[in-house]
Design an enzyme around this catalytic site. Structure first.
Site, PDB file in Angstrom:
ATOM      1  N   GLN A  25       1.516   7.818  38.309  1.00  0.00           N
ATOM      2  CA  GLN A  25       1.237   7.007  37.128  1.00  0.00           C
ATOM      3  C   GLN A  25      -0.129   7.326  36.548  1.00  0.00           C
ATOM      4  OE1 GLN A  25      -0.130   2.770  38.682  1.00  0.00           O
ATOM      5  NE2 GLN A  25       1.641   3.482  39.875  1.00  0.00           N
ATOM      6  N   HIS A  41      -3.057   5.320  33.525  1.00  0.00           N
ATOM      7  CA  HIS A  41      -3.368   4.131  32.745  1.00  0.00           C
ATOM      8  C   HIS A  41      -4.148   4.518  31.488  1.00  0.00           C
ATOM      9  CE1 HIS A  41      -2.051   2.154  36.325  1.00  0.00           C
ATOM     10  NE2 HIS A  41      -3.122   2.495  37.016  1.00  0.00           N
ATOM     11  N   HIS A  62      -2.395   9.587  39.296  1.00  0.00           N
ATOM     12  CA  HIS A  62      -2.499   9.230  40.708  1.00  0.00           C
ATOM     13  C   HIS A  62      -1.209   8.611  41.226  1.00  0.00           C
ATOM     14  CE1 HIS A  62      -3.464   5.533  38.504  1.00  0.00           C
ATOM     15  NE2 HIS A  62      -3.140   4.837  39.584  1.00  0.00           N
ATOM     16  N   ARG A 121       4.577   5.793  33.848  1.00  0.00           N
ATOM     17  CA  ARG A 121       5.083   6.414  35.079  1.00  0.00           C
ATOM     18  C   ARG A 121       5.830   7.704  34.787  1.00  0.00           C
ATOM     19  NH1 ARG A 121       6.197   0.943  35.167  1.00  0.00           N
ATOM     20  NH2 ARG A 121       5.073  -0.262  36.770  1.00  0.00           N
TER      21      ARG A 121
END
Length: 402
Positions: free
Chosen positions: A97, A99, A258, A277
């Site tokens: 994933q 962010h 990560h 994801r």
């Protein structure tokens, strides 16, 4: 000072033991317990009792943000508590994933307002995060160097991987890593099963040989048991594999690719639940958007603790964000420790017990796994006991002094 009633997220990858033991409940729990949320995010606001009335921290902050957050924090973050504190308890691998940063989150959230169905962005906030390992914590965090990634894939001797290794050997540094990731994640559907099978088989051989990068190959084999046939297994080898020792703290910036594999830790992040994801999950994936916001240059760093001046028992972890700061204090019976920072804070007692006291004599007692909210009006609070406190606070003050 308000005792919090945190929210447990029962994601499938969670532990049945870690959170139950932390809170002194019967173990194992009836089902997986993945995350303990302490904060005001709409997807899981902590409950509190204020003036004899059961409510949530989200509603309390919304009713009077200037009082609860303080003028500076209220104005800087638009009346929103800027951080979310969690205990993360992973028994199985989490997804690969990434962010978003603030601008990506704002534009992405705004662009999908008229859409129906799945939304890639659940709020308009960024999501940098800090992970403090409580047990050995296995992670895939940040990209390898281009040369090391080429070495890792070459050792597999999987002929089908030639487009990936060609991208890595062509040079170009970070752009080569981006191209290799894109090549893997956009692999034609008719060849995915055979590619993943060949990579897992080769990884099993290399892990058993205990040569270079054996632990990373072993992680692929382990993750394949939970996510067979997933392209994320192939992509995972682009990432740096490490096992954080207890007490080690990792800063994950926005844009940093990560996957957390296994372990228990304290996690502090901006008050967001935005996750893009690409694999190793049964949840929705969004490969195009993940590729768009992933930054192969994002610096995923282990953060050394810094002891606060005038305090031999309180440490902080410097990171370049304004949304949050994390402090850790080892308590003793005497003298009392001043709870660090200012503004709104969430205090978690990780083990043992703690007594928090205000100058007017108001006290709260925290046992293992218990937490409380300190509004901005509760500035001078002291603590004593035999426990370990983690304190989450806005990062404005810490960011300005580092």
């Amino acid at each position: 000072m308000d005792i919090l009633q945190p929210i447990i997220k029962p994601y499938a990858w969670g532990s049945r033991d870690a959170l139950a033991r932390l809170q002194g409940r019967d173990s194992p729990a009836a089902g997986p317990e993945a995350e303990l949320w302490m904060g005001s995010h709409p997807a899981g606001p902590s409950g509190i009792t204020r003036d004899g009335r059961q409510t949530t921290l989200q509603d309390v902050v919304a009713d009077d943000p200037e009082r609860e957050l303080g003028v500076v924090c209220d104005h800087r973050f638009g009346g929103r508590l800027p951080f979310l504190l969690k205990i993360l308890a992973a028994d199985q691998p989490l997804s690969i994933q990434v962010h978003p940063d603030r601008e990506q989150a704002r534009s992405g959230f705004a662009a999908q307002r008229t859409l129906t169905g799945h939304r890639a962005y659940v709020d308009d906030w960024p999501k940098p995060e800090l992970l403090h390992a409580l047990t050995p914590f296995e992670v895939l965090a940040g990209f390898r160097s281009r040369a090391e990634a080429a070495e890792v894939y070459d050792a597999l001797s999987v002929t089908a991987l030639r487009p990936v290794t060609a991208a890595l050997h062509a040079g170009g540094g970070e752009s080569a890593l981006s191209e290799a990731l894109r090549t893997v994640l956009e692999w034609p559907s008719h060849g995915r099963e055979s590619l993943v099978s060949a990579v897992v088989e080769a990884s099993e051989r290399l892990a058993a040989a205990q040569g270079p990068h054996a632990a990373a190959y072993g992680a692929v084999v382990d993750m394949a048991r939970h996510h067979p046939g997933d392209l994320g297994l192939v992509a995972s080898l682009l990432l740096r594999h490490q096992v954080l020792a207890p007490g080690t703290t990792l800063f994950m910036p926005t844009g940093g690719l990560h996957a957390y594999v296994r372990g228990v830790g304290v996690e502090l992040l901006a008050n967001s639940d935005n996750v893009l994801r690409a694999g190793l999950t049964t949840k929705e994936v969004n490969v195009p958007e993940l590729l768009r916001i992933t930054d192969p240059a994002a610096r995923v760093a282990v953060v050394a603790p810094r002891t606060l001046a005038g305090s031999g028992r309180t440490q902080t972890y410097d990171c370049p964000v304004e949304e949050f700061a994390l402090y850790r204090t080892e308590l003793c019976a005497s003298p009392e420790s001043v709870v660090p920072s200012s503004g709104p804070r969430i205090v978690l007692c990780l083990d043992g017990t703690a007594r928090l006291r205000k100058p007017d004599g108001e006290e709260v007692f925290l046992g293992s796994g218990a937490s409380c909210f300190l509004p901005a009006t509760d500035q001078l609070v002291t603590a004593c006991g035999d426990g370990t406190l983690f304190v989450a606070a806005p990062g404005i003050e810490a960011h300005q002094t580092t």
